[in-house]
Design an enzyme around this catalytic site. Structure first.
Site, mmCIF file in Angstrom:
data_model
loop_
_atom_site.group_PDB
_atom_site.id
_atom_site.type_symbol
_atom_site.label_atom_id
_atom_site.label_comp_id
_atom_site.label_asym_id
_atom_site.label_seq_id
_atom_site.Cartn_x
_atom_site.Cartn_y
_atom_site.Cartn_z
ATOM 1 N N GLY A 20 0.829 -1.196 0.000
ATOM 2 C CA GLY A 20 0.000 0.000 0.000
ATOM 3 C C GLY A 20 0.863 1.244 0.000
ATOM 4 N N ASN A 88 1.939 -2.342 5.420
ATOM 5 C CA ASN A 88 1.160 -1.122 5.638
ATOM 6 C C ASN A 88 -0.265 -1.222 5.114
ATOM 7 O OD1 ASN A 88 0.796 1.977 5.880
ATOM 8 N ND2 ASN A 88 0.474 1.569 3.704
ATOM 9 N N SER A 142 -3.501 -0.344 14.164
ATOM 10 C CA SER A 142 -4.342 0.832 14.399
ATOM 11 C C SER A 142 -4.717 0.876 15.873
ATOM 12 C CB SER A 142 -5.609 0.772 13.550
ATOM 13 O OG SER A 142 -6.555 1.747 13.963
ATOM 14 N N TYR A 156 -12.745 -4.201 10.779
ATOM 15 C CA TYR A 156 -11.397 -3.638 10.677
ATOM 16 C C TYR A 156 -10.720 -3.643 12.044
ATOM 17 C CZ TYR A 156 -7.928 0.175 10.310
ATOM 18 O OH TYR A 156 -6.792 0.940 10.371
ATOM 19 N N ALA A 157 -11.440 -3.172 13.062
ATOM 20 C CA ALA A 157 -10.886 -3.116 14.412
ATOM 21 C C ALA A 157 -10.542 -4.510 14.921
ATOM 22 C CB ALA A 157 -11.872 -2.434 15.355
ATOM 23 N N ALA A 159 -9.815 -7.164 13.108
ATOM 24 C CA ALA A 159 -8.668 -7.674 12.350
ATOM 25 C C ALA A 159 -7.366 -7.050 12.837
ATOM 26 C CB ALA A 159 -8.865 -7.406 10.858
ATOM 27 N N LYS A 160 -7.384 -5.753 13.140
ATOM 28 C CA LYS A 160 -6.182 -5.092 13.622
ATOM 29 C C LYS A 160 -5.802 -5.593 15.027
ATOM 30 C CE LYS A 160 -5.155 -2.345 10.165
ATOM 31 N NZ LYS A 160 -3.946 -2.591 9.343
ATOM 32 N N ILE A 189 -4.834 9.766 10.969
ATOM 33 C CA ILE A 189 -3.785 10.377 10.161
ATOM 34 C C ILE A 189 -4.451 11.233 9.082
ATOM 35 C CG2 ILE A 189 -1.754 9.965 8.724
ATOM 36 C CD1 ILE A 189 -1.668 7.123 9.935
#
Length: 264
Positions: A20, A88, A142, A156-157, A159-160, A189
């Site tokens: 990425g 990334n 994250s 997403y949370a 998985a992170k 970011i």
């Protein structure tokens, strides 16, 4: 008298891959490693129109097993080895509305992109690192791994969070064999994508860009530093972690969030 620090050659001779790495934080990381003397390879689905001619590019969809295999084979085939792997790639495009609106496909897509792609690349590149007794792997996670937002980014949370746990476990296995594994967990970011989001919020809510930015910070519970991070700030942390100056660091998660997480 102020001493200027110069790290322009500390990664000279190193081969680095940044997934990425064509935009946002990934692009900043790739440029930072290149500035330190590394030969840098980036991946993304599509080659950017304004790509840096000094960065080697591989087009691949890392959310699919075929994409990770392609990257491993092309990097090792062309360069013979990989010294630094920065996982990334990540993100979320699941809909808002909480758990009830999320399908199996939403969960599977997030887990493949944010967890299984890094796992697959690690598995592909680790053998040659272990054979040489040298290598560095950085997982970009994250703060949502510890501070999940349930409305639209729950997969997403999750998985992170799994990536952070996996990274720690992997580090314990490979550190005695010379490979360092670290996690960097950024907060919000201000990438180009975030800037566009602020413009959309500003327009839809009839508020200023500054007010839109403040509304997002409020939703995160506040950022004590009073602003989001810049991609270059995250890149600078990664640049340090992959350098010889960080040679005793492994198995650690480094949070760079301006103080967003309210707990110790």
């Amino acid at each position: 008298m102020k001493t200027e620090l110069n790290f322009s050659d500390e990664l000279s001779g190193k081969i680095a891959l940044v997934t990425g790495g064509t935009k946002g934080t990934g692009k900043a990381i790739a440029q930072r490693l290149q500035a330190a003397g590394a030969t840098v390879i980036t991946t993304a689905r599509n080659k950017p129109e304004d790509g840096d001619q000094h960065l080697h590019f591989i087009s691949a969809d890392l959310s699919q097993p075929e994409g990770t295999s392609k990257v491993v084979h092309e990097v090792l085939g062309k360069f013979g080895r990989l010294d630094i792997l920065v996982n990334n790639l990540g993100g979320s495009d699941t809909p808002g509305g909480g758990f009830a609106v999320l399908s199996d496909e939403d969960w599977e897509s997030s887990i493949h992109t944010n967890l299984l792609a890094p796992v697959s690349l690690d598995r592909g590149f680790l053998p040659q690192m272990l054979d040489r007794g040298s290598g560095i792997i950085i997982h970009i996670a994250s703060i949502q791994g510890k501070l999940p937002l349930h409305d639209s980014t729950l997969p997403y949370a999750a998985a992170k969070a799994a990536l952070i746990n996996y990274s720690k476990g992997l580090s314990k296995e490979v550190a005695p064999k010379g490979v360092r594994v670290l996690t960097v967990s950024p907060g919000w970011i201000m990438t180009e994508s975030s800037e566009r989001m602020m413009e959309r919020i500003s327009k839809s809510s009839n508020i200023t860009i500054d007010e839109a930015t403040q509304s997002v910070m409020t939703a995160l519970g506040g950022i004590p530093m009073g602003r989001p991070a810049q991609p270059e700030e995250v890149a600078e942390l990664v640049g340090f972690l992959v350098s010889p100056r960080a040679g005793y660091l492994t198995g650690t998660e480094f949070v760079i969030d301006g103080g967003t997480i309210p707990t110790v």
